[in-house]
Design an enzyme around this catalytic site. Structure first.
Site, PDB file in Angstrom:
ATOM      1  N   ASP A  89       0.845  -1.190   0.000  1.00 47.30           N
ATOM      2  CA  ASP A  89       0.000   0.000   0.000  1.00 47.30           C
ATOM      3  C   ASP A  89       0.884   1.243   0.000  1.00 47.30           C
ATOM      4  OD1 ASP A  89       0.659  -0.908   2.720  1.00 47.30           O
ATOM      5  OD2 ASP A  89      -0.441   0.869   3.379  1.00 47.30           O
ATOM      6  N   GLU A 152      -0.135  -0.830   5.786  1.00 52.23           N
ATOM      7  CA  GLU A 152       0.913  -0.331   6.668  1.00 52.23           C
ATOM      8  C   GLU A 152       0.790   1.166   6.885  1.00 52.23           C
ATOM      9  OE1 GLU A 152       4.913   1.154   7.921  1.00 52.23           O
ATOM     10  OE2 GLU A 152       3.700   1.690   6.168  1.00 52.23           O
TER      11      GLU A 152
END
Length: 466
Positions: A89, A152
């Site tokens: 991400d 994250e």
């Protein structure tokens, strides 16, 4: 057996860049508006996870997808497991890009794209390091799990779910920071400062204030809309203000409504001094004028306590630890409307010697007269692996051997997956002379840095599992 790691890396450069570019092309910003049971943090992160796992399948590894939130690529066998944790991400794009952030461009030895340095580039370098070990058929005595997350940059939902159903490796590292090593990470806390939405009592009426994309980014852009009986005077005043401030911006006036947009500089929240907070500069400008009610409190509080004070000295929270360094504060997201009230997200990175409770006590003491309420968000305690730990020593020794540079322990304000293990650290991929563009416009990673990191990762992983 002597292995020329740099030669092995060079032989795979073309394939590495092709795989990295394909991953960078995926817009993997978390998007809750499109979240489904099959894509818990949106379609982009899911697509990136599947693409990475597909590389593992192509290369003959064992792979597993855990609820489209996380997954792993596995190799080897043994009683102990080494974990290498990366994430696919990325933070939102924001403004100021000179190229398409999801159409990678290679220029002057750098690859430009969102995620090139955080964390798709380093993650792919670490994966290729494992791929080299497999392709050379080197003997190993431990299992390695290359674990991939999709959340994250937000709430770590991915790792929460992964470790509910999968065993936790015995030790490991995350390629999501810098060399020589990060064996200490500050605690992380987000506190939400909430106000009501009253606006009465001033000469100007606040309609909306909006700034920031994520709490872990310095806000690059801020916009305010308000009504004023003296709307025309704000245009000259604002342009006079930005002549001496490190921001740019525009003003538009329609009848008695004023819209001001301010542009600063984004940066990672672990060091707010690397950016220019557009929101707090806008509040400093507006605080010179008459606003009423909670709108006044929102602007005054921001200007008086949150502007240009990354060490939270005005809040009485400044603290320095000999090993971990300074407490830092990043005012990352701002919203205000009369209907929904005001919210300011303060992202703290705090060393040993500071507690979540002590931060909240001081916030309440300094801000309570504004009528605010506090809301605790994400919190993580400080993490430290001693320098004498064999994991730390092995990683430092490989770094020193390959670079000829001094290898020493370090602490950062960033939060990496390394803190998920009691014996977990962050390791590269930035070098001491790398340019840090994480969470910024025009993010890039030097290709030579990625190649050198891959070589270090390959030798380090092999030393840990042979």
């Amino acid at each position: 057996m002597t292995i020329d790691w740099k030669k092995e890396v060079a032989a795979r450069k073309e394939d590495f860049l092709a795989d990295l570019i394909s991953l960078l092309k995926i817009d993997s910003v978390r998007d809750d508006s499109q979240a489904t049971d099959d894509a818990p943090v949106g379609p982009g992160p899911k697509k990136a996870l599947e693409a990475f796992l597909a590389l593992g399948e192509r290369d003959g590894f064992i792979t597993k997808n855990v609820d489209s939130l996380a997954g792993h690529i596995e190799y080897g066998d043994g009683d102990e497991t080494l974990g290498v944790l990366a994430h696919v991400d990325v933070v939102p794009v924001g403004t100021g890009w000179e190229t398409d952030p999801f159409d990678p461009v290679i220029k002057d030895g750098r690859i430009y794209a969102r995620g090139s340095s955080d964390d798709k580039g380093p993650g792919m370098a670490a994966y290729y390091a494992l791929k080299i070990i497999k392709e050379l058929d080197l003997p190993v005595s431990k299992r390695i799990r290359f674990i991939i997350g999709t959340d994250e940059e937000s709430g770590w939902m991915c790792m929460d779910r992964y470790f509910e159903v999968e065993e936790k490796p015995d030790f490991g590292f995350s390629p999501d920071a810098e060399f020589p090593i990060i064996n200490g990470e500050k605690g992380i806390l987000t506190e939400y400062i909430n106000t009501q939405g009253t606006t009465e009592g001033g000469k100007n009426t606040l309609i909306s204030f909006d700034a920031g994309l994520r709490e872990n980014m310095v806000p690059q852009d801020a916009t305010v809309i308000f009504k004023s009986e003296e709307a025309e005077k704000f245009e000259k005043d604002f342009y006079d203000f930005i002549e001496t401030a490190p921001v740019t911006g525009t003003v538009s006036v329609e009848a008695n409504q004023v819209t001001i947009e301010v542009n600063g500089k984004a940066a990672h929240a672990m060091e707010p001094r690397g950016g220019v907070n557009a929101a707090t500069y806008l509040a400093v400008f507006l605080n010179r004028y008459s606003f009423g009610g909670d709108a006044k409190a929102f602007l005054e509080m921001t200007a008086e306590f949150f502007h240009d004070d990354s060490r939270a000295e005005k809040l009485g929270l400044n603290h320095v630890d000999e090993v971990m360094g300074d407490l830092t504060m990043n005012p990352g997201v701002f919203t205000f409307t009369p209907k929904d009230g005001g919210m300011i997200a303060l992202n703290f990175r705090f060393p040993k010697g500071v507690s979540v409770e002590s931060i909240e006590i001081e916030l309440d003491k300094k801000l309570s007269h504004y009528g605010v309420t506090l809301g605790r968000g994400k919190e993580q305690l400080p993490h430290y692996v001693p320098a004498e730990d064999p994991l730390v020593q092995t990683l430092l020794n490989v770094y020193a051997k390959q670079t000829g540079l001094e290898a020493h322990e370090q602490t950062i304000g960033g939060g990496t997956y390394g803190r998920l293990f009691e014996r977990g650290v962050a390791y590269g991929a930035m070098f001491p002379d790398s340019v840090d563009t994480m969470h910024q416009a025009n993010e890039f990673m030097a290709i030579d840095d990625l190649m050198n990191a891959m070589s270090i990762y390959a030798e380090a992983i092999y030393e840990l599992i042979k």
